[in-house]
Design a protein around this motif. Sequence first.
Motif, PDB file in Angstrom:
ATOM      1  N   ARG A   9       0.815  -1.225   0.000  1.00 53.83           N
ATOM      2  CA  ARG A   9       0.000   0.000   0.000  1.00 53.83           C
ATOM      3  C   ARG A   9       0.849   1.276   0.000  1.00 53.83           C
ATOM      4  O   ARG A   9       0.620   2.165  -0.830  1.00 53.83           O
ATOM      5  N   GLN A  39       0.859   4.027  -2.976  1.00 61.06           N
ATOM      6  CA  GLN A  39       0.517   5.420  -2.727  1.00 61.06           C
ATOM      7  C   GLN A  39       1.623   6.369  -3.192  1.00 61.06           C
ATOM      8  O   GLN A  39       1.357   7.513  -3.536  1.00 61.06           O
ATOM      9  N   GLN A  73       0.826  -0.970  -7.319  1.00 58.97           N
ATOM     10  CA  GLN A  73      -0.561  -0.627  -7.633  1.00 58.97           C
ATOM     11  C   GLN A  73      -1.243  -1.778  -8.354  1.00 58.97           C
ATOM     12  O   GLN A  73      -2.392  -2.122  -8.064  1.00 58.97           O
ATOM     13  N   ARG A  86     -12.474  -1.065  -6.052  1.00 62.17           N
ATOM     14  CA  ARG A  86     -11.117  -0.792  -5.565  1.00 62.17           C
ATOM     15  C   ARG A  86     -10.061  -1.415  -6.486  1.00 62.17           C
ATOM     16  O   ARG A  86      -8.992  -0.844  -6.683  1.00 62.17           O
ATOM     17  N   TRP A 144      -6.919   0.867  -8.347  1.00 63.16           N
ATOM     18  CA  TRP A 144      -5.476   0.594  -8.352  1.00 63.16           C
ATOM     19  C   TRP A 144      -4.982   0.175  -9.735  1.00 63.16           C
ATOM     20  O   TRP A 144      -3.917   0.590 -10.167  1.00 63.16           O
ATOM     21  N   ARG A 200      -4.591   3.223 -11.968  1.00 65.72           N
ATOM     22  CA  ARG A 200      -3.380   3.991 -11.635  1.00 65.72           C
ATOM     23  C   ARG A 200      -2.152   3.320 -12.252  1.00 65.72           C
ATOM     24  O   ARG A 200      -1.303   3.983 -12.834  1.00 65.72           O
ATOM     25  N   CYS A 236      -8.835  10.192  -4.885  1.00 66.64           N
ATOM     26  CA  CYS A 236      -7.598   9.698  -4.271  1.00 66.64           C
ATOM     27  C   CYS A 236      -6.373  10.373  -4.884  1.00 66.64           C
ATOM     28  O   CYS A 236      -5.460  10.802  -4.181  1.00 66.64           O
ATOM     29  N   GLU A 237      -6.365  10.461  -6.193  1.00 65.75           N
ATOM     30  CA  GLU A 237      -5.234  11.057  -6.896  1.00 65.75           C
ATOM     31  C   GLU A 237      -5.073  12.528  -6.502  1.00 65.75           C
ATOM     32  O   GLU A 237      -3.978  12.978  -6.203  1.00 65.75           O
ATOM     33  N   ASN A 245      -3.642  13.095  -3.116  1.00 65.92           N
ATOM     34  CA  ASN A 245      -2.368  12.391  -2.917  1.00 65.92           C
ATOM     35  C   ASN A 245      -2.559  11.201  -1.968  1.00 65.92           C
ATOM     36  O   ASN A 245      -1.755  10.946  -1.092  1.00 65.92           O
ATOM     37  N   TYR A 246      -3.689  10.536  -2.126  1.00 69.27           N
ATOM     38  CA  TYR A 246      -4.063   9.319  -1.395  1.00 69.27           C
ATOM     39  C   TYR A 246      -4.340   9.552   0.083  1.00 69.27           C
ATOM     40  O   TYR A 246      -4.390   8.624   0.859  1.00 69.27           O
ATOM     41  N   ARG A 247      -4.577  10.788   0.498  1.00 70.25           N
ATOM     42  CA  ARG A 247      -4.893  11.063   1.907  1.00 70.25           C
ATOM     43  C   ARG A 247      -6.381  10.877   2.192  1.00 70.25           C
ATOM     44  O   ARG A 247      -6.771  10.551   3.299  1.00 70.25           O
ATOM     45  N   CYS A 283      -8.662   8.701   0.858  1.00 66.14           N
ATOM     46  CA  CYS A 283      -9.162   7.479   0.222  1.00 66.14           C
ATOM     47  C   CYS A 283      -9.928   6.655   1.234  1.00 66.14           C
ATOM     48  O   CYS A 283      -9.650   6.698   2.429  1.00 66.14           O
TER      49      CYS A 283
END
Length: 129
Positions: A47, A51, A58, A77, A81, A84, A119-120, A123-125, A127
């Motif tokens: 993970r 990230q 990913q 989900r 991933w 990405r 998420c992008e 910056n994945y904070r 999610c």
Amino acid sequence: MKKQMIVGGLIAAAQILGIAGAVAGPWEDGMASYNRGDYVPAIRLFRPLAQQGNAKAQSVLGVMYRRGEGVARSSVRAFIWLSRAAARGDARAKVELRDVSQTMTPEELSQAREMAQACEVSNYRNCEY
């Protein structure tokens, strides 16, 4: 003299093996866990790499979500991933993304695209996973 050579050889071998063990990082440790079927530690190792933008991590996370390996099975989900990883050029992710997309409803695809974007941008904070 012979005994000293044997002891010296053992010390050298121990140092070489110690260095080889130190070279392994999160990716190698994650793959070792994954290959053993020990999915929860693998997820914990992959993970952060995912990230940080590691396409291979990913892709593996996407596959794990698709199969329900160490996590609840989730096409949404998996899509996040895999998309990405595919955007970063991972060939395996492109194939998996196409396959998982074909099993999803239009609503699931829409939700997955929105979640991936959120998420992008964060910056994945922010999610949900």
